[in-house]
Scaffold this active site. Structure first.
Site, short mmCIF file in Angstrom:
data_model
loop_
_atom_site.label_atom_id
_atom_site.label_comp_id
_atom_site.label_asym_id
_atom_site.label_seq_id
_atom_site.Cartn_x
_atom_site.Cartn_y
_atom_site.Cartn_z
N TYR A 1 0.83 -1.20 0.00
CA TYR A 1 0.00 0.00 0.00
C TYR A 1 0.86 1.25 0.00
CZ TYR A 1 0.90 0.93 5.00
OH TYR A 1 1.49 1.23 6.20
N GLU B 1 12.13 2.33 14.09
CA GLU B 1 11.24 3.39 13.60
C GLU B 1 9.94 3.31 14.38
OE1 GLU B 1 9.88 2.70 9.53
OE2 GLU B 1 9.89 0.54 9.88
N1 PDD Z 1 2.96 5.08 7.30
N2 PDD Z 1 7.58 3.74 8.81
C1 PDD Z 1 6.45 3.02 8.74
C2 PDD Z 1 6.43 1.66 9.36
C3 PDD Z 1 5.32 3.54 8.11
O1 PDD Z 1 4.20 2.81 8.02
C4 PDD Z 1 5.37 4.85 7.55
C5 PDD Z 1 4.19 5.46 6.84
C6 PDD Z 1 6.57 5.57 7.66
C7 PDD Z 1 6.73 6.96 7.07
O2 PDD Z 1 6.75 6.89 5.67
P1 PDD Z 1 6.23 8.09 4.76
O3 PDD Z 1 7.00 9.29 5.16
O4 PDD Z 1 6.52 7.65 3.38
O5 PDD Z 1 4.75 8.27 5.04
C8 PDD Z 1 7.65 4.98 8.28
C9 PDD Z 1 1.74 5.53 6.65
C10 PDD Z 1 1.54 6.99 6.75
C11 PDD Z 1 0.58 4.71 7.16
O6 PDD Z 1 0.77 3.51 7.35
O7 PDD Z 1 -0.52 5.25 7.35
#
Ligand code: PDD
Length: 283
Positions: free
Chosen positions: A33, A181
């Site tokens: 996704y 993270e």
């Molecule tokens: N999540 N790490 C994880 C495990 C994540 O699921 C996400 C993003 C990020 C940050 O990635 P980005 O900057 O590309 O959004 C880091 C999204 C927002 C979600 O699952 O809703």
């Protein structure tokens, strides 16, 4: 305006949108996704998100449900039909519908689903002015966290623990005591010398698009940073802590577990970076 979803070639009312019970996303979490932020009607870093979607599909050998160009058109149409000016697009690709059996099905066609929703920049700004709390939890995930898979059980357990403890996010800590993270965000600290630190990307974290954009902005503004793993101890002793994601942008953290960070107010570096990032998104 009632919400509209895109499901396998059709735009349907959100409340009626559904996939088959034997979709492999439903049965095996066999899918990937993306979440893309929308500001002033524009998608932020759509290329980065689509590159990562294709990478996730390639790593799992899921066929593309359509080419990239038409997918961009569907994204725009979903935004238009939902009248989203500020918000998020959610898109999900699964290996498709097939009788339940673990190996890849021979002839399933991948499923593509998209939704868009409005979010409030004011609410997010208020959170940033106050700062948020984070808890730490053991990282119990698999060894391919670089793939943005819908298989998110450890992440939702981590987030639930955060919520039950009154926190906004859970930072995951690996067996060596190093922070990987957040459950849905990337983690950053500013150490006592003022150095920005975030973990380099490998298979233990998701290569966040917000993280990458912020690193670019740091380079452009000649702000020094270190790409290295940091420990839970460094996290607790940091001058500042913040997190990044497509839905949180840059969010200052003022408390980790029971430890107050700095003076318990959002730090100046995190706050400035949030402003820099906001300008980047608006332009
Ligand atoms: N999540 N790490 C994880 C495990 C994540 O699921 C996400 C993003 C990020 C940050 O990635 P980005 O900057 O590309 O959004 C880091 C999204 C927002 C979600 O699952 O809703």
């Amino acid at each position: 305006m009632s919400r509209i979803a895109y499901v396998n070639g059709q735009y349907v009312p959100h409340k009626e949108a559904s996939v088959h019970i034997e979709d492999r996303g439903y049965q095996f979490a066999d899918g990937v996704y993306e979440v893309i932020p929308i500001i002033a009607g524009k998608m932020i870093d759509a290329d980065g998100h689509l590159d990562r979607l294709w990478r996730s599909m390639n790593e799992l050998r899921i066929e593309e449900p359509m080419k990239r160009r038409p997918m961009e058109l569907v994204m725009r149409e979903v935004l238009r039909k939902n009248g989203v000016e500020t918000g998020l697009i959610y898109m999900q690709v699964t290996r498709g519908v097939a009788p339940r059996d673990h190996p890849f099905p021979a002839d399933a066609f991948p499923s593509l689903v998209m939704t868009a929703k409005k979010t409030s920049l004011e609410k997010s700004a208020r959170k940033a002015e106050e700062g948020v709390a984070v808890v730490t939890v053991p990282d119990i995930r698999w060894q391919r966290c670089d793939i943005k898979s819908v298989s998110l059980l450890p992440n939702i357990l981590a987030k639930q623990e955060a919520v039950e403890k009154g926190a906004y996010e859970a930072f995951q800590v690996d067996e060596d005591g190093m922070v990987t993270e957040g459950s849905s965000t990337n983690a950053w600290i500013v150490d006592q010398d003022g150095t920005l630190i975030t973990r380099p990307t490998n298979n233990s974290i998701l290569a966040g698009i917000t993280r990458a954009a912020l690193l670019d902005l740091l380079e452009k503004n000649k702000i020094k940073f270190e790409l290295r793993a940091f420990s839970k101890e460094e996290l607790l002793n940091a001058r500042e802590v913040f997190l990044t994601s497509s839905s949180s942008y840059v969010q200052p953290v003022i408390k980790v577990d029971d430890v107050v960070i700095g003076n318990g107010k959002p730090g100046s570096i995190a706050t400035n970076l949030r402003t820099v990032f906001k300008e980047y998104m608006e332009n």
